[in-house]
Design a protein around this motif. Structure first.
Motif, PDB file in Angstrom:
ATOM      1  N   ALA B 271      10.377 -17.481 -21.187  1.00  0.00           N
ATOM      2  CA  ALA B 271      11.013 -16.716 -21.810  1.00  0.00           C
ATOM      3  C   ALA B 271      11.733 -17.077 -23.113  1.00  0.00           C
ATOM      4  O   ALA B 271      11.536 -16.457 -24.006  1.00  0.00           O
ATOM      5  N   MET B 272      12.366 -18.190 -22.828  1.00  0.00           N
ATOM      6  CA  MET B 272      13.136 -18.684 -24.010  1.00  0.00           C
ATOM      7  C   MET B 272      12.105 -19.360 -24.918  1.00  0.00           C
ATOM      8  O   MET B 272      12.487 -19.223 -26.309  1.00  0.00           O
ATOM      9  N   GLY B 273      11.074 -19.708 -24.759  1.00  0.00           N
ATOM     10  CA  GLY B 273       9.824 -20.156 -25.418  1.00  0.00           C
ATOM     11  C   GLY B 273       9.382 -18.841 -26.226  1.00  0.00           C
ATOM     12  O   GLY B 273       9.162 -18.978 -27.597  1.00  0.00           O
ATOM     13  N   VAL B 274       9.137 -17.739 -25.573  1.00  0.00           N
ATOM     14  CA  VAL B 274       8.882 -16.621 -26.516  1.00  0.00           C
ATOM     15  C   VAL B 274       9.918 -15.922 -27.480  1.00  0.00           C
ATOM     16  O   VAL B 274       9.501 -15.882 -28.730  1.00  0.00           O
ATOM     17  N   LEU B 359      13.171  -6.056 -30.655  1.00  0.00           N
ATOM     18  CA  LEU B 359      14.056  -5.236 -29.790  1.00  0.00           C
ATOM     19  C   LEU B 359      14.512  -6.102 -28.339  1.00  0.00           C
ATOM     20  O   LEU B 359      15.242  -6.097 -28.017  1.00  0.00           O
ATOM     21  N   TYR B 360      13.197  -6.457 -27.909  1.00  0.00           N
ATOM     22  CA  TYR B 360      13.170  -7.020 -26.615  1.00  0.00           C
ATOM     23  C   TYR B 360      13.970  -8.368 -26.797  1.00  0.00           C
ATOM     24  O   TYR B 360      14.815  -8.978 -26.111  1.00  0.00           O
ATOM     25  N   ALA B 361      13.780  -9.266 -28.033  1.00  0.00           N
ATOM     26  CA  ALA B 361      14.498 -10.277 -28.312  1.00  0.00           C
ATOM     27  C   ALA B 361      15.919 -10.078 -28.252  1.00  0.00           C
ATOM     28  O   ALA B 361      16.533 -10.939 -27.824  1.00  0.00           O
ATOM     29  N   PHE B 362      16.328  -9.045 -28.941  1.00  0.00           N
ATOM     30  CA  PHE B 362      17.878  -8.901 -29.142  1.00  0.00           C
ATOM     31  C   PHE B 362      18.465  -8.564 -27.700  1.00  0.00           C
ATOM     32  O   PHE B 362      19.384  -8.903 -27.320  1.00  0.00           O
ATOM     33  N   VAL B 406      12.374 -11.059 -17.948  1.00  0.00           N
ATOM     34  CA  VAL B 406      11.392  -9.934 -17.914  1.00  0.00           C
ATOM     35  C   VAL B 406      11.426  -9.665 -19.366  1.00  0.00           C
ATOM     36  O   VAL B 406      10.243  -9.024 -20.019  1.00  0.00           O
ATOM     37  N   MET B 407      12.572  -9.508 -20.313  1.00  0.00           N
ATOM     38  CA  MET B 407      12.673  -9.189 -21.674  1.00  0.00           C
ATOM     39  C   MET B 407      11.720 -10.123 -22.354  1.00  0.00           C
ATOM     40  O   MET B 407      10.953  -9.629 -23.247  1.00  0.00           O
ATOM     41  N   GLY B 408      11.978 -11.229 -21.850  1.00  0.00           N
ATOM     42  CA  GLY B 408      10.867 -12.113 -22.775  1.00  0.00           C
ATOM     43  C   GLY B 408       9.548 -11.913 -22.333  1.00  0.00           C
ATOM     44  O   GLY B 408       8.805 -12.018 -23.380  1.00  0.00           O
ATOM     45  N   TYR B 409       9.217 -11.693 -21.257  1.00  0.00           N
ATOM     46  CA  TYR B 409       7.894 -11.370 -20.946  1.00  0.00           C
ATOM     47  C   TYR B 409       7.197 -10.168 -21.529  1.00  0.00           C
ATOM     48  O   TYR B 409       6.178 -10.084 -22.175  1.00  0.00           O
ATOM     49  N   LEU B 410       7.973  -9.156 -21.479  1.00  0.00           N
ATOM     50  CA  LEU B 410       7.560  -7.725 -22.369  1.00  0.00           C
ATOM     51  C   LEU B 410       7.504  -7.985 -23.778  1.00  0.00           C
ATOM     52  O   LEU B 410       6.586  -7.659 -24.562  1.00  0.00           O
TER      53      LEU B 410
END
Lengths: 124, 563, 245
Positions: B271-274, B359-362, B406-410
């Motif tokens: 997720a951090m990679g995303v 938005l997901y990244a924030f 999950v935020m990273g995934y989405l």
């Protein structure tokens, strides 16, 4: 990123024969050592298992370096092996660090806590 | 072509004629595929299926906890609900999700290869996942599982009346799927990079997956042998973990957590990679501190292996060991903090747009911060005495796993959906869904910090009436959160067939995957690319059509992907 | 992905393919190190806390059989290395010969293991309801491996062990759990190895392995040597506890 492939350096059968003979000799040595109570000669209670593991490690090293050609393999292979061994040691030693530093584990005193008395820790 | 999509007077974009989705038809071409992109979609379907199952159990938990004395379920059933929620979400959703879906799809594209190193092993890993999942589902319908996802002995090996053996077997089998995926990634990243793609030109998504794969390789075998021994104990009566036979339950915990702590890094590193891909793209600015972010991924993977006993502070383990593990736990927070600082520094002076992935990244940045800091509270021995096994812990890990992973995934799914399907999702609906998810998430889990601090234990089916307010808030939040999950599932599926055609690089982003058609052809690249540029180098990519000046990129006018 | 000759479609060169295969096998072996490492940890902790039981259990193992098996496996590593050498030097006729020798030695190992396991079963030494470490001392006629003059010595040893550890019977089950767990896991890996060797044998008899392409022989060799290394550690850990008594 092609470096020397181990198949470029072909280990000779002569080397293999030398290695297998060494391995057989070391096996004999470890059996012989098991019949001697080595703690009689050195002030180390765990001397026997230490020597047994040492000999086993020498044998394993010979197999890895020569039978598995790691002596002639690229650095990366050696790094992968080192990492594996290092991680195994983390698993073993850090778990043992818990057991070894407990004051009293079910009546068995680990070496580190041999000299700690109950009185020093009245509430534990 | 990307410029054209922005001026608005473009000729209509068309999907490429032949791509990986239409290259072959029929069930066999999917079930026997060795194309990493198709395998990624196979995983997408199965991982989403297990997410629904885990979500169902979550719904049962939250509905039951609306009332203090628990009218809905019996205590035994409640135990099964939280256990199966945990097992499904950890082993069948969080650990596979980003690596097997986004990682499988993108890593060959990002390194410039035609496929992963071992395509058939890739397919095998999916089948292993399915078989493991089948065993676990079998256990769920033939008695369930009530030991907690942590399978502590001797409850799991001796006293439990639930279907422990098939569940443990299922998780054991699925572990091999993880090992094979990690092996494939490691070897691919080492040996299959395109000419010119040096280590420090790799996208940080690849570095993150490299670190994740190291953890998978070194940790998963230990949980495999641990669960194997536990199964032997349950079925054949061996005694390693059974005090009645001289065995030690704490030994089980050591072995279990030796994997399960690094496992949480398997969940968060991808997720951090995303996030490391999203933030430079939507700030139109080179990532700040690339080398530090790459190195911190490796540091997290390594240090993460020596902190596991912080899950065991209250077991009676040696105080000296506890102090050592507590110190190391504080140490492992440092590389995560380094990443967070670097992401924030990337935003500074950038030209930020608020597309859904951003938005997901924030969301990730804020929620991961809360989760990570509360992890430090838990790593502190004195505080942990008070909040261990309470809802404080539950809130902490949900902030990291849902608020973070999950935020990273989405975010990643939305970002790469145009590449995977060739079509864009509906942007405004997606932004609303992201907002709903954020609100629902916080309403669900923030009250749980309060509950935990006030003393409500976890895994209890009943609680004192004075805690009811917070539990009701949490359940209300969960229902909103559920909407936040269902919406993307619906519109992403719709968009895959009917969305606006995206073109090669709709955002635009740097990265080799954006130089192929959307969707890509089966062999990824018609000609093996030769890489001569640095990553996230918005300044030297005139082909992206961005109005970026040649000095440190402060842009006068933000350029949007597709507005 | 289609193949052109020996080259699989996802690779650019044969060199890259070989490097990839080798790295893949080594990383897999690292996972095996961690896999066996877990059970080694369980052994280590339990050996320290139930030392008398472990010593007792180790002394019921047949050292000649264990030593013989060690020699057999080391020899099989030698023949395997020779099989790889044959494939590297193009001596195609020798490859099946050395592979067959390796397989035969493997089967000798299995045979000895079977004898040992059968003996344990007969002597009530399988962990579970019927476990009884005193079975052979109490029923010497039923256990062929106890000589009459040794019987008194055995009885004294067991009595001494029980004094040191009243729960010896329960704790001894931990030793045998470790014994069967570790040797069973090792044997399982050898069975898989034997299967791979048969596959290699079949292919080598068709002349498939050349100095340009002998990767499968090489990789199975690495696996077989690893399995040998596991036994190199298992032998002293299981067979050589407190033998000097």
């Amino acid at each position: 990123m092609s470096e020397h492939e181990h198949s470029e350096h072909i280990v000779s059968p002569g080397t293999y024969v030398a290695i297998i003979l060494s391995l057989l000799a070391l096996t004999g040595l470890t059996v012989a050592a098991a019949y001697v109570n080595l703690s009689d000669y050195v002030p180390f209670k765990q001397a026997n298992i230490f020597v047994a593991l040492l000999i086993a490690t020498v044998k394993a090293t010979l197999v890895v370096l020569f039978f598995m050609h790691v002596k002639y393999s690229p650095k990366r292979t050696k790094l992968v092996i080192m990492a594996g061994i290092f991680w195994l040691l983390i698993l073993l030693f850090m778990t043992l660090s818990d057991y070894a530093s407990r004051i009293d584990y079910r009546g068995v005193r680990f070496p580190m806590s041999q000299h700690v008395t109950r009185e020093a820790f009245p509430r534990s | 072509m990307s410029t054209a999509s922005r001026t608005g007077t473009a000729p209509a974009l068309k999907l490429p004629e032949k791509h990986y989705l239409n290259s072959e038809y029929g069930l066999r071409s999917w079930l026997l595929t060795t194309d990493h992109k198709r395998i990624a979609l196979l995983y997408l379907a199965s991982v989403t299926f297990f997410f629904f199952i885990g979500g169902f159990f979550a719904m049962m938990i939250r509905l039951h906890l609306l009332t203090p004395s628990g009218y809905l379920l019996s205590a035994d059933t409640y135990n099964r609900m939280f256990t199966m929620h945990g097992v499904t979400m950890v082993f069948f959703f969080l650990i596979p999700s980003i690596p097997t879906i986004l990682g499988n799809f993108l890593i060959p594209l990002m390194v410039g290869a035609k496929d992963l190193a071992f395509p058939k092993i890739n397919l095998l890993s999916w089948y292993i996942y399915i078989v493991g999942g089948a065993f676990t589902l079998y256990s769920m319908v033939t008695g369930g599982l009530d030991t907690g996802w942590t399978f502590y002995t001797p409850l799991s090996t001796v006293y439990s009346n639930s279907a422990v053996a098939p569940a443990v077997l299922g998780v054991f089998i699925t572990g091999f799927s993880s090992i094979l995926t990690g092996l494939n990634f490691l070897v691919t990243i080492h040996t299959m990079r395109a000419p010119g793609m040096t280590w420090f030109r790799l996208p940080l998504f690849v570095w993150a997956h490299y670190a994740t794969s190291v953890v998978m390789i070194l940790g998963t075998p230990v949980i495999a042998i641990t669960l194997g021994l536990a199964a032997m104990e349950r079925v054949f009566g061996l005694g390693f973990f059974n005090p009645a036979m001289g065995g030690d339950p704490i030994l089980f915990q050591h072995l279990f957590w030796f994997y399960s702590h690094p496992a949480v890094y398997i969940m968060i590193l991808p997720a951090m990679g995303v996030i490391s891909e999203l933030i430079p793209t939507f700030a139109r600015k080179k990532l700040f501190g690339y080398h530090f972010v790459a190195g911190s991924s490796i540091a997290i993977a390594v240090i993460g292996f020596v902190v596991w006993a912080h899950h065991m502070f209250l077991t009676g383990q040696s105080t000296y060991a506890a102090i050592a593990f507590s110190f190391l736990t504080f140490l492992v927070a440092i590389p995560s903090a380094i990443k967070t600082f670097n992401w924030t520094a990337t935003l500074f002076g950038g030209s930020i747009s608020f597309d859904t992935p951003m938005l997901y990244a924030f969301g990730f940045l804020g929620l991961f911060l809360v989760g990570g800091l509360t992890g430090l509270f838990l790593g502190c021995l004195g505080i942990d005495m008070h909040v261990h096994d309470t809802y404080f812990v539950v809130a902490h890990f949900h902030y990291i796993m849902v608020g973070g992973a999950v935020m990273g995934y989405l975010g990643g799914l939305h970002f790469w959906w145009p590449k995977m399907t060739g079509r864009m999702y509906p942007e405004w609906l997606a932004r609303i869904a992201a907002f709903i998810l954020f609100v629902g998430f916080n309403l669900t889990f923030f009250p749980q910090f309060v509950l935990g601090y006030l003393g409500m234990p976890r895994r209890y089916h009943a609680y004192p009436p004075e805690f009811q307010v917070y539990n009701v808030m949490s359940t209300a939040g969960a229902s909103i959160l559920a909407v936040g999950y269902l919406l993307p599932m619906a519109y992403l599926t719709w968009a895959a067939f009917y969305g606006k055609i995206a073109g090669e690089n709709p955002w635009p982003a740097t990265g080799l995957e954006w130089k192929t058609p959307s969707p890509p052809p089966t062999e990824n690249f018609e000609v093996t690319p030769v890489v001569t540029w640095e990553p996230y180098d918005f300044h030297n990519r005139p082909d992206l059509g961005l109005d970026v000046p040649s000095h440190t990129g402060v842009m006068p006018v933000p350029a949007h992907g597709h507005d | 992905m289609h193949r052109t000759g020996a080259l699989y479609g996802q690779f650019e060169t044969l060199e890259q393919q070989k490097e990839t295969a080798s790295l893949g096998m080594w990383i897999f072996l690292v996972t095996e190190v961690m896999f066996f490492g877990g059970i080694m940890l369980a052994y280590t902790i339990n050996r320290h806390t139930s030392f008398h039981a472990f010593a007792m259990g180790s002394n019921t193992l047949s050292l000649p059989l264990g030593g013989f098996n060690t020699v057999v496996l080391l020899a099989s590593s030698f023949t395997m290395a020779m099989a790889v050498w044959s494939s590297q030097t193009g001596k195609k006729r020798l490859i099946p010969i050395f592979l067959t020798l390796t397989i035969l030695l493997g089967f000798v190992f299995f045979g000895v293991k079977y004898v040992e396991y059968a003996q344990k079963f007969h002597n009530h030494l399988i962990p579970g309801k019927n476990f009884d470490i005193r079975y052979c001392v109490n029923n010497p006629s039923k256990c062929e491996d106890i000589q009459p003059d040794d019987l008194a010595k055995e009885r004294a040893e067991i009595a001494e062990a029980f004094e040191a550890d009243p729960d010896l019977n329960a704790h001894a089950q931990l030793y045998y759990s470790a014994y069967f767990g570790m040797t069973g896991l090792h044997a399982l890996h050898m069975v898989i190895g034997a299967g791979l060797l048969f596959w290699l044998l079949r292919n080598s008899m068709r002349g498939m392995y050349t100095p340009e392409w002998n990767t499968p022989v090489d990789l199975v060799g690495l696996y077989w040597h690893f399995v040998d290394i596991v036994w190199i550690y298992l032998f002293p850990l299981l067979y050589l506890i407190d033998r000097h008594k």
